[in-house]
Design a protein around this motif. Structure first.
Motif, PDB file in Angstrom:
ATOM      1  N   SER A  60       1.245   3.843  -5.623  1.00 31.13           N
ATOM      2  CA  SER A  60       2.197   4.524  -6.300  1.00 31.13           C
ATOM      3  C   SER A  60       3.601   4.609  -5.632  1.00 31.13           C
ATOM      4  N   SER A  61       3.114   4.348  -4.083  1.00 32.55           N
ATOM      5  CA  SER A  61       4.395   4.788  -3.059  1.00 32.55           C
ATOM      6  C   SER A  61       5.408   3.779  -3.077  1.00 32.55           C
ATOM      7  N   ASP A  62       6.558   4.110  -3.243  1.00 28.31           N
ATOM      8  CA  ASP A  62       7.621   3.230  -3.061  1.00 28.31           C
ATOM      9  C   ASP A  62       7.833   2.442  -1.746  1.00 28.31           C
ATOM     10  N   ILE A 111       5.355   1.025  -0.116  1.00 25.09           N
ATOM     11  CA  ILE A 111       4.000   0.701  -0.201  1.00 25.09           C
ATOM     12  C   ILE A 111       4.043  -0.648   0.853  1.00 25.09           C
ATOM     13  N   THR A 145       2.894   2.675 -10.959  1.00 26.70           N
ATOM     14  CA  THR A 145       2.565   1.843  -9.863  1.00 26.70           C
ATOM     15  C   THR A 145       4.018   1.207  -9.334  1.00 26.70           C
ATOM     16  N   SER A 146       4.210   1.368  -8.000  1.00 24.45           N
ATOM     17  CA  SER A 146       5.358   0.994  -7.195  1.00 24.45           C
ATOM     18  C   SER A 146       5.982  -0.332  -7.751  1.00 24.45           C
ATOM     19  N   GLU A 147       7.220  -0.427  -7.925  1.00 23.15           N
ATOM     20  CA  GLU A 147       7.897  -1.863  -8.330  1.00 23.15           C
ATOM     21  C   GLU A 147       7.486  -2.922  -7.140  1.00 23.15           C
TER      22      GLU A 147
END
Length: 400
Positions: free
Chosen positions: A274-276, A278, A310-312
């Protein structure tokens, strides 16, 4: 405590955003709340880190804060010049990390490792920390009292460093002995960015819990637990998390602990999906693994927190699984993936070992994975997992 944070924007804004958010979390871990952030767009000044004008501006109102924190590690010269102008305590990123490590170190080994890191940080900063000593120095050609005191301090730190290294060497030797005593159970090492969920994942597989908190560097010492993976016993090791701009000497200090990773049969790379940030987190962890000399060990990429958006920026690396430790999602998929990698070169063999072959029985218990055993009148029935080449060696004992 209330802090003022100072940083420079000279790389990509994405890197700075990660760095600023992390150092705020690091400050919170030291009970410091950052209430203001000052960012200057400039390359680091060799003498004062930020421009002298900006530094004078900060010095004018720094007394309104309990501490001033700089986002990167300051050189001894920069620290000396900054503290000459600012009257409140000044911390840099490395000092902040060391303070967290010092407060969380619980085992003898962790305390020794943090002590070694602190001494390596302080040694080049002695001259700046004792700048008043220079004013005491004697005339040309003579060693004044201040210069002698500075040299004595250096010798003291070097002597302490040598002592700490010797003690760590003994601890390392003890761990190697313990490793040799272990059975042939497969070994799984959990690695990843700090706060990615490694300790929480280990706790799902064991009744003997390790500390797991939503904070940076909750785990400082490795924890090894016996776990069951698809009815097979294995060892699972939790390790200290990584972070961007982690000081090199801190990695060096913890290398003896992180050697467990190099001995593993499988590395489970836990990632916060979920981290931007990542990709940066993956790159940092990958770089540390490279520094440790991890090369041929299989890696399973485990994307945790799939219960969150989820991170993009996420592009999964193979082999991978998505899980949620918090909601216990897809843990069967994780076990299947770990089993497939760990035992891909092994097969299950059913053997009947005559009682007079006690030596062979003991060797198989030590060298292979024992699934079941039964003592019968005709001999010992063994169900084992072993590399494929064992089939030819044991064909006279095989039961179809």
């Amino acid at each position: 405590m209330v802090g003022l944070l100072v940083g420079l924007k000279y790389r990509s804004s994405f890197d700075l955003e990660i760095s600023i958010e992390e150092i705020k979390q690091l400050a919170l871990a030291c009970a410091i709340t950052v209430s203001e952030t000052v960012i200057q767009e400039a390359s680091p000044n060799k003498v004062t880190y930020i421009g002298s004008g900006k530094l004078n501006e900060i010095a004018a109102y720094a007394n309104a804060y309990d501490v001033v924190i700089f986002n990167e590690e300051l050189t001894p010269l920069q620290m000396r010049n900054i503290t000459d102008l600012i009257d409140v305590p000044v911390l840099d990123r490395t000092d902040l990390i060391l303070r967290i490590f010092e407060s969380r170190a619980a085992t003898k080994e962790a305390k020794l490792q943090v002590r070694m890191a602190r001494l390596n940080y302080e040694l080049p900063r002695l001259a700046g920390a004792h700048s008043e000593i220079y004013s005491q120095q004697g005339g040309s050609g003579f060693r004044g009292a201040g210069e002698q005191q500075l040299e004595l301090e250096r010798r003291r730190i070097r002597k302490t460093l040598a002592s700490v290294r010797r003690q760590l060497k003994e601890v390392k030797k003890d761990r190697q002995t313990q490793r040799k005593r272990r059975s042939t159970m497969k070994c799984i090492a959990l690695v990843g960015y700090t706060n990615s969920g490694k300790s929480s994942l280990l706790n799902l597989f064991t009744s003997k819990k390790v500390e797991s908190k939503d904070m940076l560097f909750a785990t400082l010492q490795t924890a090894t637990r016996k776990v069951m993976i698809k009815e097979r016993e294995a060892l699972m090791i939790d390790t200290v998390g990584f972070i961007s701009q982690l000081p090199h000497f801190l990695i060096e200090a913890f290398k003896s602990t992180l050697e467990e990773v190099t001995q593993a049969d499988l590395i489970v790379f836990v990632i916060d999906s979920s981290s931007d940030y990542i990709q940066t987190q993956i790159n940092v962890t990958t770089q540390v693994l490279k520094e440790l000399g991890v090369g041929e060990t299989p890696i399973l990429y485990v994307y945790n927190k799939c219960d969150l958006p989820t991170s993009e920026f996420l592009v999964p690396k193979d082999p991978h699984v998505f899980i949620s430790v918090k909601d216990h999602l897809h843990l069967d998929d994780l076990e299947e993936a770990m089993t497939r990698i760990l035992y891909q070169d092994e097969e299950r063999l059913h053997l009947l070992i005559p009682y007079e072959e006690g030596g062979l029985y003991q060797r198989l218990r030590q060298e292979t994975t024992l699934i079941k055993e039964r003592f019968a009148a005709e001999g010992i029935h063994l169900l084992i997992e072993a590399p494929a080449y064992y089939r030819e060696q044991l064909k006279e004992y095989l039961i179809s």
